[in-house]
Write a protein that holds these residues in place. Structure first.
Motif, PDB file in Angstrom:
ATOM      1  N   MET A   1     -26.333  33.641  21.659  1.00 26.83           N
ATOM      2  CA  MET A   1     -25.582  34.818  22.024  1.00 26.83           C
ATOM      3  C   MET A   1     -25.224  35.573  20.750  1.00 26.83           C
ATOM      4  N   SER A   2     -25.287  36.892  20.835  1.00 28.47           N
ATOM      5  CA  SER A   2     -24.987  37.736  19.689  1.00 28.47           C
ATOM      6  C   SER A   2     -23.475  37.883  19.506  1.00 28.47           C
TER       7      SER A   2
ATOM      8  N   THR B   1     -17.844  39.358  26.059  1.00 25.09           N
ATOM      9  CA  THR B   1     -17.394  38.320  26.986  1.00 25.09           C
ATOM     10  C   THR B   1     -15.889  38.103  26.852  1.00 25.09           C
ATOM     11  N   ALA B   2     -15.401  38.041  25.623  1.00 22.75           N
ATOM     12  CA  ALA B   2     -13.963  37.868  25.402  1.00 22.75           C
ATOM     13  C   ALA B   2     -13.175  39.063  25.929  1.00 22.75           C
TER      14      ALA B   2
ATOM     15  N   SER C   1      -9.012  36.228  42.099  1.00 18.36           N
ATOM     16  CA  SER C   1     -10.130  35.297  41.930  1.00 18.36           C
ATOM     17  C   SER C   1     -10.955  35.760  40.740  1.00 18.36           C
ATOM     18  N   LEU C   2     -11.380  34.822  39.934  1.00 15.64           N
ATOM     19  CA  LEU C   2     -12.213  35.145  38.782  1.00 15.64           C
ATOM     20  C   LEU C   2     -13.639  34.696  39.072  1.00 15.64           C
ATOM     21  N   THR C   3     -14.594  35.590  38.856  1.00 11.35           N
ATOM     22  CA  THR C   3     -16.002  35.268  39.060  1.00 11.35           C
ATOM     23  C   THR C   3     -16.780  35.622  37.805  1.00 11.35           C
ATOM     24  N   SER C   4     -17.805  34.854  37.530  1.00 10.53           N
ATOM     25  CA  SER C   4     -18.629  35.137  36.360  1.00 10.53           C
ATOM     26  C   SER C   4     -19.601  36.266  36.679  1.00 10.53           C
TER      27      SER C   4
ATOM     28  N   GLY D   1     -22.855  37.872  30.802  1.00  5.25           N
ATOM     29  CA  GLY D   1     -21.792  36.991  30.340  1.00  5.25           C
ATOM     30  C   GLY D   1     -20.458  37.684  30.531  1.00  5.25           C
ATOM     31  N   GLY D   2     -19.488  36.926  30.928  1.00  7.47           N
ATOM     32  CA  GLY D   2     -18.174  37.506  31.124  1.00  7.47           C
ATOM     33  C   GLY D   2     -17.580  37.081  32.446  1.00  7.47           C
ATOM     34  N   VAL D   3     -16.486  37.719  32.773  1.00  7.53           N
ATOM     35  CA  VAL D   3     -15.759  37.378  33.981  1.00  7.53           C
ATOM     36  C   VAL D   3     -15.206  38.653  34.597  1.00  7.53           C
ATOM     37  N   GLN D   4     -15.053  38.631  35.926  1.00  5.39           N
ATOM     38  CA  GLN D   4     -14.504  39.769  36.650  1.00  5.39           C
ATOM     39  C   GLN D   4     -13.380  39.263  37.537  1.00  5.39           C
TER      40      GLN D   4
END
Length: 101
Positions: free
Chosen positions: A1-2, A9-10, A42-45, A49-52
């Protein structure tokens, strides 16, 4: 990952926790409002990369202890993502200084 991927992602993690804290604040502010439905986050990937964060109403009652525990967890998650973001920025800065030399 770059490095930019790590930062992205963070950043998505920090945004998701901000959404979560907003839902918790609404729950606490409306805890005595008749007919108010508790908001659950609710958190989903997401790809690449990352989360929503997805906020939806639930039929459960609002418990201040649960809201406080969720708030503490969101704070810790936000801080962890912020550290990752800062580390990525530091790495980027170091690479740029090496490139200039």
């Amino acid at each position: 990952m770059s490095i930019s991927g790590i930062a992205s992602t963070a950043l998505s993690g920090m945004r998701a926790q901000t959404t979560r804290v907003s839902a918790i604040a609404n729950n606490i502010a409306n805890s005595s409002t008749p007919g108010y439905a508790r908001l659950n986050t609710s958190l989903t990937s997401v790809e690449p990369g990352g989360v929503q964060a997805v906020v939806s109403p639930t039929a459960s009652d609002i418990d201040p202890a649960t809201e406080l525990a969720d708030l503490i967890e969101a704070e810790q998650s936000y801080k962890a993502n912020a550290v990752v973001f800062e580390t990525g920025a530091d790495m980027w800065e170091m690479l740029m200084s090496i490139k200039r030399d």
